[in-house]
Enzyme design. Structure first.
Site, mmCIF file in Angstrom:
data_model
loop_
_atom_site.group_PDB
_atom_site.id
_atom_site.type_symbol
_atom_site.label_atom_id
_atom_site.label_comp_id
_atom_site.label_asym_id
_atom_site.label_seq_id
_atom_site.Cartn_x
_atom_site.Cartn_y
_atom_site.Cartn_z
ATOM 1 N N ASN A 159 -65.543 -29.078 32.768
ATOM 2 C CA ASN A 159 -65.873 -29.653 31.922
ATOM 3 C C ASN A 159 -64.684 -28.123 31.512
ATOM 4 O O ASN A 159 -65.909 -26.785 31.852
ATOM 5 C CB ASN A 159 -67.422 -28.812 31.786
ATOM 6 C CG ASN A 159 -67.685 -28.114 30.350
ATOM 7 O OD1 ASN A 159 -66.805 -27.786 29.341
ATOM 8 N ND2 ASN A 159 -69.269 -28.297 29.938
ATOM 9 N N LYS A 174 -64.668 -26.273 28.693
ATOM 10 C CA LYS A 174 -65.709 -25.510 27.798
ATOM 11 C C LYS A 174 -64.264 -24.792 26.574
ATOM 12 O O LYS A 174 -63.420 -25.726 26.516
ATOM 13 C CB LYS A 174 -66.577 -24.308 28.868
ATOM 14 C CG LYS A 174 -67.151 -24.830 29.521
ATOM 15 C CD LYS A 174 -68.036 -23.744 30.536
ATOM 16 C CE LYS A 174 -69.069 -24.589 31.384
ATOM 17 N NZ LYS A 174 -70.083 -23.667 32.195
ATOM 18 N N HIS A 202 -75.439 -29.814 26.983
ATOM 19 C CA HIS A 202 -75.202 -29.115 28.146
ATOM 20 C C HIS A 202 -76.430 -27.744 27.449
ATOM 21 O O HIS A 202 -76.483 -27.660 26.493
ATOM 22 C CB HIS A 202 -73.410 -28.488 27.768
ATOM 23 C CG HIS A 202 -73.080 -27.488 28.820
ATOM 24 N ND1 HIS A 202 -73.147 -25.984 28.683
ATOM 25 C CD2 HIS A 202 -72.554 -27.715 30.196
ATOM 26 C CE1 HIS A 202 -73.005 -25.577 30.828
ATOM 27 N NE2 HIS A 202 -72.269 -27.171 30.932
ATOM 28 N N GLU A 237 -75.602 -24.760 27.266
ATOM 29 C CA GLU A 237 -74.702 -23.407 26.956
ATOM 30 C C GLU A 237 -75.065 -23.773 25.336
ATOM 31 O O GLU A 237 -75.163 -23.113 24.001
ATOM 32 C CB GLU A 237 -73.035 -23.424 27.461
ATOM 33 C CG GLU A 237 -73.645 -23.009 28.498
ATOM 34 C CD GLU A 237 -71.664 -22.237 29.615
ATOM 35 O OE1 GLU A 237 -70.998 -23.126 28.686
ATOM 36 O OE2 GLU A 237 -72.129 -22.148 30.187
ATOM 37 N N GLU A 293 -78.239 -29.042 36.278
ATOM 38 C CA GLU A 293 -77.425 -28.196 36.461
ATOM 39 C C GLU A 293 -78.329 -27.519 36.101
ATOM 40 O O GLU A 293 -78.734 -27.176 34.828
ATOM 41 C CB GLU A 293 -76.337 -27.889 34.887
ATOM 42 C CG GLU A 293 -75.246 -28.919 34.987
ATOM 43 C CD GLU A 293 -73.688 -28.516 34.466
ATOM 44 O OE1 GLU A 293 -73.207 -28.225 35.133
ATOM 45 O OE2 GLU A 293 -74.190 -28.636 33.327
ATOM 46 N N GLY A 298 -71.778 -20.857 36.299
ATOM 47 C CA GLY A 298 -71.289 -19.379 36.018
ATOM 48 C C GLY A 298 -71.699 -18.280 36.734
ATOM 49 O O GLY A 298 -71.255 -17.157 36.041
ATOM 50 N N SER A 315 -71.268 -24.177 39.043
ATOM 51 C CA SER A 315 -71.034 -23.336 40.269
ATOM 52 C C SER A 315 -70.378 -23.928 41.502
ATOM 53 O O SER A 315 -70.396 -23.423 42.811
ATOM 54 C CB SER A 315 -71.535 -21.772 40.529
ATOM 55 O OG SER A 315 -72.260 -21.125 39.766
HETATM 56 P P1 PGA Z 1 -70.067 -23.611 36.433
HETATM 57 O O1 PGA Z 1 -70.067 -24.875 35.300
HETATM 58 O O2 PGA Z 1 -68.893 -24.402 37.406
HETATM 59 O O3 PGA Z 1 -68.638 -22.339 35.444
HETATM 60 O O4 PGA Z 1 -71.177 -22.531 36.509
HETATM 61 C C1 PGA Z 1 -70.449 -25.609 34.816
HETATM 62 C C2 PGA Z 1 -71.060 -26.162 33.928
HETATM 63 O O5 PGA Z 1 -71.496 -25.922 32.792
HETATM 64 O O6 PGA Z 1 -71.359 -27.315 33.389
#
Ligand code: PGA
Length: 275
Positions: A13, A15, A101, A103, A179, A185, A225
């Site tokens: 992803n 983003k 997601h 976010e 997740e 992140g 992460s």
């Molecule tokens: P990240 O993001 O690997 O940077 O923690 C994972 C995600 O948001 O799918």
């Protein structure tokens, strides 16, 4: 009895990163560095980079097996929704889509009910879905993680008829990414055992929603992460079928390490990459 052969999946992803000028090159590089036919690979760039990534993967011999995914779809088909993109518009650009997601739940106020509509739209458009669920840190600390994730899975999939693979030939229409929000992140990952426990909770919930054999055919990924150094712990859990990777998915070295590890898992499990 042998369990169902779920594929091993690594989805990146990106983003809100990359531009149409550089996304194609990055995708082709990742494709070359992750050329493992036993692993389902999906790259999810921003909408404006979908065409560049599609074209670069088509032009790259190692890229033909890499799928392109969108990071979101709108819950309606078309209409007066400024700045939005609907699932049918992705035809020819993407075959996968991420929905729900954290976010977007956080920044766009997406609720389970809205995500439920998105799931239907994406599914009806023939997309493979990655539905994201996960608890906040406060939920985990209060012992509510399983209850929160169960409610999300129910809310996002309630009334969505589990299609029969025999009928539509798309066994892989639904993938779930567990997740934990506090791991995204942050450089902090869940423990493999905790993630596996949540995976069981998710499959149990799918069973309650009418998915055959307690959701055993549905791949469940871990996200949060994930790097080449942390992927091991998750793939060591037989109930976890791969990863949704954010930050590390922009780094070819990292993706090479993650997919190489996933390929070992796929081969040892006898997984089939086909959808
Ligand atoms: P990240 O993001 O690997 O940077 O923690 C994972 C995600 O948001 O799918």
């Amino acid at each position: 009895m042998m369990g169902p052969m779920r594929p091993v999946i690594v989805a990146g992803n990106w983003k809100m990163q990359t531009t149409p000028a550089d996304a194609g090159e990055l995708a082709a590089t990742i494709a070359r560095r992750t050329n493992e036919p036993d692993v389902v690979r999906v790259l999810c760039p921003p909408f404006v980079c979908l065409a560049a990534v599609r074209d670069a993967l088509l032009a790259e011999p190692a890229g033909r097996d890499v799928a392109v995914g969108a990071q979101n779809v709108h819950h309606e088909l078309a209409g007066a929704y400024t700045g939005e993109v609907s699932a049918p518009m992705l035809e020819g650009l993407a075959t996968w889509a991420i929905v729900g997601h954290s976010e977007r739940r956080r920044d766009a106020g997406e609720t389970d009910a809205l995500i439920n509509q998105k799931v239907r739209r994406a599914r009806d458009a023939g997309l493979h879905l990655i539905l994201c669920v996960g608890e906040q840190l406060a939920d985990r600390e209060a012992g509510r993680a399983a209850a929160v994730v169960t409610a999300q899975v129910r809310g996002c999939l309630e009334g969505v008829e589990p299609p029969s693979p025999a009928l539509d030939g798309r066994a892989l229409w639904l993938t779930i990414a567990y997740e934990p929000v506090w791991a995204i992140g942050t450089g902090r990952t869940a423990r493999g055992g905790d993630a596996a426990e949540m995976t069981s909770t998710i499959r149990h919930t799918l069973g309650g929603l009418g998915f055959a054999a307690r959701g055993e055919a549905v791949p469940v990924l871990y996200g949060g992460s994930v790097t080449s150094a942390t992927i091991d712990e998750f793939l060591a859990e037989t109930s976890i079928d791969g990863a949704l990777v954010g930050g590390a998915s922009l780094k070819p070295d990292e993706m090479a390490g993650i997919v190489a590890r996933a390929a070992l898992t796929a081969r040892s499990r006898g997984s089939q990459p086909s959808s």
